[in-house]
Design a protein around this motif. Structure first.
Motif, mmCIF file in Angstrom:
data_model
loop_
_atom_site.group_PDB
_atom_site.id
_atom_site.type_symbol
_atom_site.label_atom_id
_atom_site.label_comp_id
_atom_site.label_asym_id
_atom_site.label_seq_id
_atom_site.Cartn_x
_atom_site.Cartn_y
_atom_site.Cartn_z
ATOM 1 N N ALA A 69 8.486 -2.737 -13.725
ATOM 2 C CA ALA A 69 8.058 -2.400 -15.077
ATOM 3 C C ALA A 69 8.907 -1.290 -15.701
ATOM 4 N N GLY A 70 9.650 -0.582 -14.880
ATOM 5 C CA GLY A 70 10.422 0.550 -15.386
ATOM 6 C C GLY A 70 11.804 0.154 -15.856
ATOM 7 N N ASP A 71 12.419 1.028 -16.643
ATOM 8 C CA ASP A 71 13.771 0.794 -17.155
ATOM 9 C C ASP A 71 14.816 1.650 -16.455
ATOM 10 N N ASP A 72 14.392 2.448 -15.502
ATOM 11 C CA ASP A 72 15.339 3.331 -14.834
ATOM 12 C C ASP A 72 16.307 2.545 -13.948
ATOM 13 N N ILE A 73 17.532 3.053 -13.861
ATOM 14 C CA ILE A 73 18.575 2.411 -13.071
ATOM 15 C C ILE A 73 18.712 3.142 -11.747
ATOM 16 N N ARG A 74 18.919 2.392 -10.680
ATOM 17 C CA ARG A 74 19.035 2.987 -9.358
ATOM 18 C C ARG A 74 20.182 3.996 -9.288
ATOM 19 N N ALA A 75 19.885 5.161 -8.738
ATOM 20 C CA ALA A 75 20.862 6.237 -8.516
ATOM 21 C C ALA A 75 21.456 6.785 -9.815
ATOM 22 N N VAL A 76 20.765 6.562 -10.929
ATOM 23 C CA VAL A 76 21.213 7.092 -12.219
ATOM 24 C C VAL A 76 20.067 7.879 -12.853
ATOM 25 N N ILE A 77 20.377 9.049 -13.381
ATOM 26 C CA ILE A 77 19.393 9.845 -14.117
ATOM 27 C C ILE A 77 19.928 10.066 -15.522
ATOM 28 N N SER A 78 19.267 9.476 -16.502
ATOM 29 C CA SER A 78 19.654 9.654 -17.901
ATOM 30 C C SER A 78 18.700 10.638 -18.564
ATOM 31 N N PRO A 79 19.106 11.235 -19.695
ATOM 32 C CA PRO A 79 18.267 12.245 -20.332
ATOM 33 C C PRO A 79 16.862 11.763 -20.683
ATOM 34 N N ALA A 80 16.727 10.496 -21.066
ATOM 35 C CA ALA A 80 15.426 9.985 -21.497
ATOM 36 C C ALA A 80 14.704 9.204 -20.405
ATOM 37 N N SER A 81 15.214 9.253 -19.191
ATOM 38 C CA SER A 81 14.654 8.433 -18.121
ATOM 39 C C SER A 81 13.355 9.004 -17.563
ATOM 40 N N VAL A 82 12.559 8.115 -16.991
ATOM 41 C CA VAL A 82 11.341 8.527 -16.298
ATOM 42 C C VAL A 82 11.722 9.376 -15.081
ATOM 43 N N THR A 83 12.853 9.071 -14.468
ATOM 44 C CA THR A 83 13.314 9.835 -13.302
ATOM 45 C C THR A 83 13.529 11.303 -13.664
ATOM 46 N N PHE A 84 14.198 11.565 -14.799
ATOM 47 C CA PHE A 84 14.427 12.961 -15.180
ATOM 48 C C PHE A 84 13.120 13.652 -15.548
ATOM 49 N N GLN A 85 12.234 12.926 -16.226
ATOM 50 C CA GLN A 85 10.933 13.500 -16.561
ATOM 51 C C GLN A 85 10.163 13.873 -15.300
ATOM 52 N N CYS A 86 10.178 12.967 -14.317
ATOM 53 C CA CYS A 86 9.496 13.223 -13.047
ATOM 54 C C CYS A 86 10.163 14.387 -12.309
ATOM 55 N N LEU A 87 11.478 14.433 -12.364
ATOM 56 C CA LEU A 87 12.232 15.502 -11.704
ATOM 57 C C LEU A 87 11.832 16.862 -12.266
ATOM 58 N N ARG A 88 11.748 16.970 -13.574
ATOM 59 C CA ARG A 88 11.386 18.234 -14.217
ATOM 60 C C ARG A 88 9.937 18.622 -13.923
ATOM 61 N N GLU A 89 9.044 17.626 -13.903
ATOM 62 C CA GLU A 89 7.626 17.927 -13.698
ATOM 63 C C GLU A 89 7.310 18.265 -12.247
ATOM 64 N N THR A 90 8.165 17.831 -11.325
ATOM 65 C CA THR A 90 7.888 17.992 -9.901
ATOM 66 C C THR A 90 8.541 19.227 -9.305
ATOM 67 N N THR A 91 9.575 19.724 -9.955
ATOM 68 C CA THR A 91 10.326 20.836 -9.370
ATOM 69 C C THR A 91 9.523 22.133 -9.372
ATOM 70 N N ALA A 92 10.031 23.123 -8.668
ATOM 71 C CA ALA A 92 9.325 24.392 -8.501
ATOM 72 C C ALA A 92 9.163 25.118 -9.836
ATOM 73 N N PRO A 93 7.982 25.731 -10.080
ATOM 74 C CA PRO A 93 7.747 26.474 -11.323
ATOM 75 C C PRO A 93 8.752 27.600 -11.544
ATOM 76 N N VAL A 94 9.332 28.105 -10.462
ATOM 77 C CA VAL A 94 10.274 29.219 -10.587
ATOM 78 C C VAL A 94 11.499 28.818 -11.407
ATOM 79 N N LEU A 95 11.756 27.510 -11.540
ATOM 80 C CA LEU A 95 12.907 27.045 -12.298
ATOM 81 C C LEU A 95 12.557 26.690 -13.740
ATOM 82 N N ALA A 96 11.341 26.980 -14.167
ATOM 83 C CA ALA A 96 10.947 26.694 -15.550
ATOM 84 C C ALA A 96 11.872 27.424 -16.507
ATOM 85 N N GLY A 97 12.369 26.714 -17.506
ATOM 86 C CA GLY A 97 13.268 27.327 -18.474
ATOM 87 C C GLY A 97 14.699 27.431 -18.007
ATOM 88 N N LEU A 98 15.058 26.664 -16.976
ATOM 89 C CA LEU A 98 16.417 26.710 -16.442
ATOM 90 C C LEU A 98 17.429 26.306 -17.510
#
Length: 233
Positions: A69-98
């Protein structure tokens, strides 16, 4: 030398700018896999590699980001991808505002400095005229409005003016600013043996040019390299 807080272009096989790759590396380095290990154990160097693609692929697989159901491409992270959104939401809070300095692998986190504090500092610089030098005071106030608001750098009071030449210097202090080492560890200028990355020096130096009358200089002081702004009167 602009600063970005999100991916500018995609990171994947044969594609990716140094600041985008470094941002992905940093986020993956601060997320643990199913075995409690970081997805990216390597350095934050801004270089694409097969190992990084494998890390992205593994992250996508384990987080279920490659279903039909997803549009993400394997081993690719684009700015609008679900992968990048998940990456940002999952990473440590200490990196907020990186933030990423464009064209480099340098990543930093600005200090939490309120707008009220910045406004008071700017007003103080303008009203004091920096120890009687009205021209310097106006230029530092202009620099404060331009730089402090975006990057949160502070300027300390100047050393005594050289009466023979009219030269005055003020020291830039990276108060509260943190950056990532190549090993992915957050550090700051308050930490011993923690040199400020060249890209951050260049960032401040570039911001002084539109103001005029301020010349950035790197000076070795007490065994540490510091950035000062010279004003020739």
């Amino acid at each position: 030398m602009p600063v970005i807080t999100y991916l500018e272009t995609s990171v994947g096989p044969g594609t990716g700018q140094p600041h985008d790759i470094a941002l992905v590396q940093a986020l993956l380095a601060h997320i643990k896999d199913l075995f409690g290990q970081p997805y990216w154990p390597g350095g934050i160097d801004g270089f694409a590699s097969d190992a990084l693609l494998d890390a992205i692929n593994r992250f996508q697989e384990e987080f279920g980001l490659l279903d039909d159901a997803g549009d993400d491409i394997r081993a690719v992270i684009s700015p609008a991808s679900v992968t990048f959104q998940c990456l940002r939401e999952t990473t440590a809070p200490v990196l907020a505002g990186l933030h990423a300095v464009t064209g480099t692998p340098t990543l930093y986190v600005p200090p939490r400095c309120s707008e009220q504090v910045l406004g008071v500092m700017t007003t103080k610089l303008r009203s004091l005229g920096y120890q009687g030098n009205a021209v310097l005071g106006r230029r530092l106030a202009a620099l404060a409005e331009r730089v402090f608001d975006r990057h949160r750098f502070l300027i300390r009071f100047p050393v005594p003016e050289d009466r023979s030449t009219g030269t005055q210097r003020v020291r830039v202090h990276f108060h509260g600013l943190k950056w990532l080492t190549e090993q992915g560890r957050l550090t700051s200028s308050e930490q011993p043996h923690s040199p400020v990355p060249d890209a951050i020096w260049s960032l401040v130096a570039a911001e002084t040019r539109p103001v005029g009358g301020l010349t950035p200089e790197q000076i070795d002081y007490a065994g540490c390299r510091e950035l000062w702004l010279r004003h020739d009167g």
